[in-house]
Design an enzyme around this catalytic site. Structure first.
Site, short mmCIF file in Angstrom:
data_model
loop_
_atom_site.label_atom_id
_atom_site.label_comp_id
_atom_site.label_asym_id
_atom_site.label_seq_id
_atom_site.Cartn_x
_atom_site.Cartn_y
_atom_site.Cartn_z
N SER A 11 0.83 -1.20 0.00
CA SER A 11 0.00 0.00 0.00
C SER A 11 0.87 1.26 0.00
CB SER A 11 -0.90 0.00 1.23
OG SER A 11 -0.09 -0.12 2.39
N TYR A 42 -4.07 1.31 3.68
CA TYR A 42 -5.12 0.33 3.42
C TYR A 42 -5.72 -0.19 4.73
CZ TYR A 42 -3.85 -0.38 -1.57
OH TYR A 42 -3.62 -0.25 -2.92
N GLY A 43 -4.96 -0.03 5.82
CA GLY A 43 -5.31 -0.67 7.09
C GLY A 43 -6.68 -0.33 7.63
N CYS A 73 2.04 -6.49 1.71
CA CYS A 73 1.20 -5.80 2.69
C CYS A 73 0.29 -6.82 3.40
CB CYS A 73 0.34 -4.80 1.92
SG CYS A 73 -0.90 -3.95 2.88
N ASN A 74 0.30 -6.79 4.72
CA ASN A 74 -0.54 -7.73 5.49
C ASN A 74 -2.02 -7.48 5.24
OD1 ASN A 74 1.02 -9.44 7.75
ND2 ASN A 74 2.13 -7.58 7.26
N THR A 75 -2.40 -6.19 5.22
CA THR A 75 -3.82 -5.86 5.05
C THR A 75 -4.32 -6.37 3.70
OG1 THR A 75 -3.38 -3.88 6.36
CG2 THR A 75 -5.47 -3.97 5.19
N GLU A 160 5.25 6.45 9.68
CA GLU A 160 5.11 7.31 8.50
C GLU A 160 5.53 8.75 8.79
OE1 GLU A 160 3.56 6.85 5.25
OE2 GLU A 160 3.74 4.69 5.54
N CYS A 194 2.55 -6.54 10.36
CA CYS A 194 2.37 -5.32 9.59
C CYS A 194 3.74 -4.87 9.10
CB CYS A 194 1.74 -4.22 10.45
SG CYS A 194 1.63 -2.63 9.59
N THR A 195 3.77 -4.43 7.84
CA THR A 195 5.05 -4.08 7.21
C THR A 195 5.86 -3.02 7.97
OG1 THR A 195 3.75 -2.51 5.94
CG2 THR A 195 4.34 -4.58 4.86
N HIS A 196 5.15 -2.13 8.67
CA HIS A 196 5.84 -1.00 9.31
C HIS A 196 6.48 -1.37 10.65
CE1 HIS A 196 3.59 1.14 6.33
NE2 HIS A 196 4.02 2.33 6.75
#
Ligand code: DGL
Length: 275
Positions: A11, A42-43, A73-75, A160, A194-196
């Site tokens: 995302s 997207y979350g 992306c997990n979402t 972010e 989650c990617t972050h």
């Protein structure tokens, strides 16, 4: 000859944590990273919208000659992957493949948990989809007995907005960790779903007791992809290997290039694209 790279979709920037591990594990392969930064995050989006956006991105990457797309992306993996694999792929590109990040994580956790008590940290979308508990039930071979989840809606914005080294970050991370540890006091393995979250790993570790293993996905996805390519020569043979990595974004190039360095630890050049 046109390159046939592995497409890596996210995302936004977060998938770069996965790409970083992939490029290290497969240094000769070509990669094309696509971040849908214009429509991130997207979350918090609905199932239908995440599916629509993800399918658009996958079709785009197929048109860029990617024989294989990793949804980093997990979402998107939680809300779109199954439909794309089962409903769309047979119609649009039966010879291509799309893989996600949930299944490899689930397989790994089943290998390493000792007492079968697992915790999942993710976005609201990932948690509400119940994808992790469902997949753990299916693929853990009975090794996983209890799964608790906690949505951490503030963690992506913290990364972010580069607020990682702040008291605010500590506050929200401690808060969510305390809640999940309270949901099951016997957790021995925690998935950063989650990617972050790998960028917050140091702070997360501060609040998670040392006897609990914390799993970051980049490494796991890379390990499982190597295994997949060994078993699927029909895909591996199509992938080109010139060590080329390209970055594309749906947002402005300046914004992407500025933030990408935070995730990758190096500067990159990107190209803006439209679906
Ligand atoms: N990439 C998303 C994930 O791994 C996090 C960012 C977003 O919400 O889009 O779930």
């Amino acid at each position: 000859m046109m390159n046939a790279p592995i497409g890596v979709f996210d995302s936004g920037y977060g998938g770069l944590t996965v790409l970083k591990a992939l490029e290290k594990a497969l240094p000769n392969h070509d990669f094309l990273y696509l971040g849908d930064n214009a429509r991130t995050p997207y979350g918090t989006r609905s199932f239908d919208v995440v599916y629509e956006y993800t399918l658009e991105a996958v079709k785009y990457l197929f048109n860029q000659n990617c024989p294989l797309v990793i949804i980093a992306c997990n979402t998107a993996s939680a809300k779109a992957l199954r439909n794309i694999q089962q409903l769309d792929l047979p119609k649009i590109a039966p010879e291509k493949r799309v893989l996600g990040v949930i299944r490899p994580s689930v397989e790994k956790v089943a290998e390493i948990t000792k007492n079968g008590h697992v915790g999942i940290l993710g976005t609201v979308g990932t948690v509400v989809s119940e994808s992790y508990p469902i997949e753990l039930k299916k693929w853990s071979g009975g090794n996983v007995k209890s799964v608790v989840q906690e949505a951490c809606p503030m963690w992506v914005p913290i990364v972010e907005n580069n607020e990682i080294e702040t008291e605010g970050a500590d506050f929200f991370i401690k808060k969510n960790i305390d809640i999940i540890l309270d949901k099951d006091k016997n957790i021995d393995t925690l998935i950063l779903g989650c990617t972050h979250y790998p960028l917050l790993a140091k702070i997360i570790r501060k609040y998670v007791p040392n006897n609990i293993e914390i799993l970051e996905q980049g490494q796991i996805v890379a390990e499982k992809l190597i295994d997949y390519l060994e078993r699927h020569s029909e895909i591996e043979d199509k992938l080109t290997k010139s060590g080329d990595i390209k970055f594309q974004t749906t947002e402005s190039v300046d914004i992407f290039e500025g933030k990408a360095s935070l995730f990758l630890g190096r500067n990159v050049k990107a190209q803006k694209i439209h679906f």
